[in-house]
Design an enzyme around this catalytic site. Structure first.
Site, PDB file in Angstrom:
ATOM      1  N   GLY A  10       0.392  -1.154  -0.083  1.00 39.61           N
ATOM      2  CA  GLY A  10       0.332   0.442   0.121  1.00 39.61           C
ATOM      3  C   GLY A  10       0.761   1.403  -0.041  1.00 39.61           C
ATOM      4  O   GLY A  10       1.365   1.264  -0.297  1.00 39.61           O
ATOM      5  N   ARG A  34      -1.104 -10.477   0.244  1.00 35.97           N
ATOM      6  CA  ARG A  34      -1.725 -11.398  -0.700  1.00 35.97           C
ATOM      7  C   ARG A  34      -0.914 -11.110  -2.270  1.00 35.97           C
ATOM      8  O   ARG A  34      -1.605 -11.818  -3.196  1.00 35.97           O
ATOM      9  CB  ARG A  34      -3.392 -11.024  -1.082  1.00 35.97           C
ATOM     10  CG  ARG A  34      -3.259  -9.423  -1.345  1.00 35.97           C
ATOM     11  CD  ARG A  34      -4.914  -8.399  -1.090  1.00 35.97           C
ATOM     12  NE  ARG A  34      -4.836  -7.528  -1.649  1.00 35.97           N
ATOM     13  CZ  ARG A  34      -5.016  -6.921  -2.521  1.00 35.97           C
ATOM     14  NH1 ARG A  34      -5.395  -7.739  -3.892  1.00 35.97           N
ATOM     15  NH2 ARG A  34      -5.567  -5.735  -2.728  1.00 35.97           N
ATOM     16  N   ARG A  35       0.059  -9.882  -2.582  1.00 37.50           N
ATOM     17  CA  ARG A  35       0.870  -9.959  -3.229  1.00 37.50           C
ATOM     18  C   ARG A  35       2.751  -9.513  -3.140  1.00 37.50           C
ATOM     19  O   ARG A  35       2.356  -9.265  -2.221  1.00 37.50           O
ATOM     20  CB  ARG A  35       0.409  -9.379  -4.339  1.00 37.50           C
ATOM     21  CG  ARG A  35       0.603  -7.865  -3.647  1.00 37.50           C
ATOM     22  CD  ARG A  35      -0.358  -7.299  -5.361  1.00 37.50           C
ATOM     23  NE  ARG A  35      -0.665  -5.578  -5.058  1.00 37.50           N
ATOM     24  CZ  ARG A  35      -1.047  -5.374  -4.119  1.00 37.50           C
ATOM     25  NH1 ARG A  35      -2.822  -5.436  -3.903  1.00 37.50           N
ATOM     26  NH2 ARG A  35      -1.164  -2.971  -3.887  1.00 37.50           N
ATOM     27  N   LEU A  75      -2.217  -2.138   6.613  1.00 36.13           N
ATOM     28  CA  LEU A  75      -2.841  -2.136   6.236  1.00 36.13           C
ATOM     29  C   LEU A  75      -4.106  -1.613   6.589  1.00 36.13           C
ATOM     30  O   LEU A  75      -4.642  -0.554   7.066  1.00 36.13           O
ATOM     31  CB  LEU A  75      -3.742  -3.510   6.408  1.00 36.13           C
ATOM     32  CG  LEU A  75      -3.073  -4.920   6.412  1.00 36.13           C
ATOM     33  CD1 LEU A  75      -3.647  -6.086   7.553  1.00 36.13           C
ATOM     34  CD2 LEU A  75      -2.788  -4.948   5.072  1.00 36.13           C
ATOM     35  N   GLY A  76      -4.686  -1.218   5.216  1.00 36.72           N
ATOM     36  CA  GLY A  76      -6.106  -0.818   5.121  1.00 36.72           C
ATOM     37  C   GLY A  76      -6.249   0.001   3.672  1.00 36.72           C
ATOM     38  O   GLY A  76      -5.795  -0.578   2.924  1.00 36.72           O
ATOM     39  N   TYR A 136     -15.426   4.458   9.274  1.00 40.09           N
ATOM     40  CA  TYR A 136     -13.710   4.308   9.157  1.00 40.09           C
ATOM     41  C   TYR A 136     -13.041   4.806  10.862  1.00 40.09           C
ATOM     42  O   TYR A 136     -12.642   3.633  10.830  1.00 40.09           O
ATOM     43  CB  TYR A 136     -13.665   5.356   7.744  1.00 40.09           C
ATOM     44  CG  TYR A 136     -11.879   5.657   7.786  1.00 40.09           C
ATOM     45  CD1 TYR A 136     -11.363   4.770   7.073  1.00 40.09           C
ATOM     46  CD2 TYR A 136     -10.810   6.396   8.688  1.00 40.09           C
ATOM     47  CE1 TYR A 136     -10.016   4.380   6.862  1.00 40.09           C
ATOM     48  CE2 TYR A 136      -9.737   6.211   7.268  1.00 40.09           C
ATOM     49  CZ  TYR A 136      -9.541   5.977   7.041  1.00 40.09           C
ATOM     50  OH  TYR A 136      -8.072   5.746   7.248  1.00 40.09           O
ATOM     51  N   LYS A 140     -11.536   1.899  12.650  1.00 40.95           N
ATOM     52  CA  LYS A 140      -9.746   2.403  12.708  1.00 40.95           C
ATOM     53  C   LYS A 140      -9.532   2.552  14.490  1.00 40.95           C
ATOM     54  O   LYS A 140      -8.377   1.614  14.844  1.00 40.95           O
ATOM     55  CB  LYS A 140      -9.280   3.814  12.426  1.00 40.95           C
ATOM     56  CG  LYS A 140      -9.231   3.233  10.705  1.00 40.95           C
ATOM     57  CD  LYS A 140      -8.531   2.577  10.324  1.00 40.95           C
ATOM     58  CE  LYS A 140      -7.902   2.802   8.684  1.00 40.95           C
ATOM     59  NZ  LYS A 140      -6.608   2.024   8.310  1.00 40.95           N
ATOM     60  N   LEU A 163      -2.676  11.047   3.597  1.00 43.05           N
ATOM     61  CA  LEU A 163      -2.054  10.836   3.128  1.00 43.05           C
ATOM     62  C   LEU A 163      -2.438  11.213   1.362  1.00 43.05           C
ATOM     63  O   LEU A 163      -2.179  10.784   0.739  1.00 43.05           O
ATOM     64  CB  LEU A 163      -1.896   9.514   3.311  1.00 43.05           C
ATOM     65  CG  LEU A 163      -2.238   8.471   4.750  1.00 43.05           C
ATOM     66  CD1 LEU A 163      -2.771   7.130   4.493  1.00 43.05           C
ATOM     67  CD2 LEU A 163      -0.484   9.433   5.143  1.00 43.05           C
TER      68      LEU A 163
END
Length: 177
Positions: A10, A34-35, A75-76, A136, A140, A163
């Protein structure tokens, strides 16, 4: 020292991995996701990648946490990217909690988590789309609570504002940046 990064592909995680790999403080930088993570060839020497089914993170990701001193969880996602409120919560809460449990089981001493500036598990929220900003904030905050519940010797929680993201930026992020 060994660091583990969950969420390494990410906006935040990819930058973190690159900085950890460039630092002399870390002998090994492991990623769980996952990748695979794409990094320059010059930085691949101390990178260990574990590609898993995220729905089984606690089990499949466990070996990556062995011997780590610090775990970083970046993660997000966004509801629009995830496809639903349920899918959003899965990434931003369920997977975060599973990562914390796997780290705790492996004896990791320091867990660092990136959440959001206004995180608050007590925030009222529901799954209706107009209320997503509240969902959200609540999710969080719940992720923070889930990490704290593992009773790590040390927990660091980062609560950034907006961000700067190259892809998947929201309308608000594009306006501000």
């Amino acid at each position: 020292m060994k660091a583990v990064v969950v969420g390494a592909t990410g906006a935040v995680g990819s930058q973190l991995v690159e900085q950890l790999l460039q630092s002399n403080a870390w002998a090994v930088v492991a990623t769980v996701g996952r990748r695979p993570v794409e990094v320059p060839a010059t930085l691949q020497g101390k990178l260990q990648q574990t590609v898993i089914n995220m729905d089984n993170l606690e089990v499949e990701g466990a070996p990556a946490f062995a011997g780590a001193s610090t775990a970083f969880c970046t993660l997000g996602t966004q509801r629009g990217v995830a496809g639903s409120a349920e899918a959003f919560r899965k990434v931003d809460l369920v997977y975060v909690e599973q990562a914390a449990k796997a780290a705790k089981a492996a004896g990791v001493q320091h867990f660092s988590l990136v959440t959001a500036q206004t995180a608050n598990s007590k925030q009222w929220a529901n799954d209706m789309l107009p209320f997503h900003p509240l969902l959200y904030i609540k999710t969080k905050g719940q992720a923070e609570d889930a990490v704290r519940a593992q009773s790590f010797p040390r927990v660091t929680i980062f609560r950034p504002g907006l961000l700067l993201k190259a892809k998947n930026a929201t309308v608000m992020e594009k306006v501000v940046w």
